[in-house]
Scaffold this motif. Structure first.
Motif, PDB file in Angstrom:
ATOM      1  N   ALA A  46       0.632  -0.157 -10.245  1.00  0.00           N
ATOM      2  CA  ALA A  46       0.629   0.800  -9.136  1.00  0.00           C
ATOM      3  C   ALA A  46       1.999   1.432  -8.955  1.00  0.00           C
ATOM      4  CB  ALA A  46       0.177   0.106  -7.855  1.00  0.00           C
ATOM      5  N   GLU A  47       3.056   0.619  -9.064  1.00  0.00           N
ATOM      6  CA  GLU A  47       4.410   1.133  -8.914  1.00  0.00           C
ATOM      7  C   GLU A  47       4.749   2.092 -10.057  1.00  0.00           C
ATOM      8  OE1 GLU A  47       8.977  -0.570  -8.239  1.00  0.00           O
ATOM      9  OE2 GLU A  47       7.318  -1.947  -8.661  1.00  0.00           O
ATOM     10  N   TYR A  48       4.301   1.768 -11.254  1.00  0.00           N
ATOM     11  CA  TYR A  48       4.516   2.641 -12.412  1.00  0.00           C
ATOM     12  C   TYR A  48       3.907   4.020 -12.167  1.00  0.00           C
ATOM     13  CZ  TYR A  48       3.457   4.563 -17.059  1.00  0.00           C
ATOM     14  OH  TYR A  48       3.316   5.395 -18.149  1.00  0.00           O
ATOM     15  N   LEU A  95       2.538  -2.155 -20.518  1.00  0.00           N
ATOM     16  CA  LEU A  95       2.797  -2.951 -19.313  1.00  0.00           C
ATOM     17  C   LEU A  95       1.815  -4.116 -19.228  1.00  0.00           C
ATOM     18  CD1 LEU A  95       4.557  -3.239 -16.822  1.00  0.00           C
ATOM     19  CD2 LEU A  95       3.077  -1.597 -15.648  1.00  0.00           C
ATOM     20  N   ASN A  96       0.573  -3.881 -19.599  1.00  0.00           N
ATOM     21  CA  ASN A  96      -0.392  -4.975 -19.668  1.00  0.00           C
ATOM     22  C   ASN A  96       0.093  -6.057 -20.627  1.00  0.00           C
ATOM     23  OD1 ASN A  96      -2.591  -4.403 -17.914  1.00  0.00           O
ATOM     24  ND2 ASN A  96      -4.024  -4.929 -19.529  1.00  0.00           N
ATOM     25  N   GLN A 137      -1.008  -5.988 -11.241  1.00  0.00           N
ATOM     26  CA  GLN A 137      -1.598  -4.927 -10.429  1.00  0.00           C
ATOM     27  C   GLN A 137      -0.515  -4.167  -9.667  1.00  0.00           C
ATOM     28  OE1 GLN A 137      -4.554  -6.339  -7.690  1.00  0.00           O
ATOM     29  NE2 GLN A 137      -4.869  -4.337  -6.747  1.00  0.00           N
ATOM     30  N   ALA A 138       0.418  -4.894  -9.078  1.00  0.00           N
ATOM     31  CA  ALA A 138       1.494  -4.260  -8.317  1.00  0.00           C
ATOM     32  C   ALA A 138       2.383  -3.426  -9.239  1.00  0.00           C
ATOM     33  CB  ALA A 138       2.320  -5.320  -7.595  1.00  0.00           C
ATOM     34  N   CYS A 194      -4.477   4.164 -10.251  1.00  0.00           N
ATOM     35  CA  CYS A 194      -4.366   2.835 -10.847  1.00  0.00           C
ATOM     36  C   CYS A 194      -5.442   1.959 -10.239  1.00  0.00           C
ATOM     37  CB  CYS A 194      -2.979   2.243 -10.576  1.00  0.00           C
ATOM     38  SG  CYS A 194      -2.749   0.620 -11.326  1.00  0.00           S
ATOM     39  N   LEU A 195      -6.472   1.654 -11.012  1.00  0.00           N
ATOM     40  CA  LEU A 195      -7.596   0.887 -10.513  1.00  0.00           C
ATOM     41  C   LEU A 195      -7.672  -0.425 -11.269  1.00  0.00           C
ATOM     42  CD1 LEU A 195     -10.266   3.734 -10.480  1.00  0.00           C
ATOM     43  CD2 LEU A 195      -8.802   3.001  -8.602  1.00  0.00           C
ATOM     44  N   ILE A 196      -7.576  -1.509 -10.547  1.00  0.00           N
ATOM     45  CA  ILE A 196      -7.694  -2.822 -11.170  1.00  0.00           C
ATOM     46  C   ILE A 196      -8.843  -3.550 -10.501  1.00  0.00           C
ATOM     47  CG2 ILE A 196      -6.566  -5.022 -11.620  1.00  0.00           C
ATOM     48  CD1 ILE A 196      -3.969  -3.650 -11.847  1.00  0.00           C
TER      49      ILE A 196
END
Length: 209
Positions: free
Chosen positions: A176-178, A127-128, A172-173, A20-22
């Motif tokens: 990453a959790e997903y 999710l976005n 972002q969090a 997961c890159l943001i």
């Protein structure tokens, strides 16, 4: 009363299957305010023909099978009103927030374009969309005051950016959790739980963390 409109491109979110890159991007909006890319639409889910970029040269050595490149942008129009000459208040009049994916920057490794991988990428896009809706609901509530008109504009602009950045850090969090809880799509029970949770958040974005 003066009205000011600004396009404010925010973060680009690139989601490989196993990472997961943001990141931040300085993207220029078109002069007419139009947005490039494919907008999120519940009626038109992702298909593999939208992943048009060539995979990286080292893709065969990577664990991720695909990467979706997404962008959230917002546009706020606001007015500045004098408070009897002693101060000025900036009020948001309208906000437009978009969530798009960019086919020319999204890729999939040849031979790995299966339904499981695509569904995992779709949920990233969904999710976005949850946090796009959060921005759309929260930004209109912001106002700011100053002793000058210019100061009120600057204070409102800063407050809008500050609140938007807070929401995008939450995004972002969540992304990453997903990925962590779904094993980047390999944990089928975790994937199912997250898809149900994201669907609930899409019905009520305010309930998302």
């Amino acid at each position: 009363m003066q009205s000011v409109a600004r396009w404010c491109p925010l973060r680009v979110v690139a989601i490989p299957l196993c990472a997961c890159l943001i990141g931040f991007a300085a993207l220029a909006a078109a002069s007419d305010g139009s947005v490039s890319g494919i907008p999120w639409n519940a009626a038109t889910p992702l298909t593999w023909d939208l992943f048009r970029a060539p995979p990286p040269a080292d893709a065969v050595n990577r664990t991720e099978a695909a990467a979706i490149h997404m962008t959230i942008r917002w546009h706020a129009q606001y007015s500045v009103v004098s408070n009897g000459g002693s101060s000025w208040t900036g009020h948001v009049q309208s906000v437009t927030v978009t969530n798009t994916m960019e086919p020319s920057l999204s890729w999939v490794v040849l031979g790995k374009a299966d339904d499981r991988v695509l569904q995992h990428e779709q949920a990233h896009f969904d999710l976005n969309e949850v946090y796009r809706r959060k921005l759309e609901a929260l930004l209109p509530c912001i106002q700011a005051q100053s002793v000058t008109k210019e100061g009120a504009i600057d204070a409102l602009h800063a407050a809008l950016h500050r609140r938007a950045n807070e929401v995008l850090l939450q995004l972002q969090a969540a992304q990453a959790e997903y990925d962590a809880e779904t094993g980047h799509g390999s944990n089928l029970s975790g994937q199912a739980r997250w898809e149900a949770q994201i669907a609930a958040w899409l019905r009520n974005a305010a309930s998302a963390p």
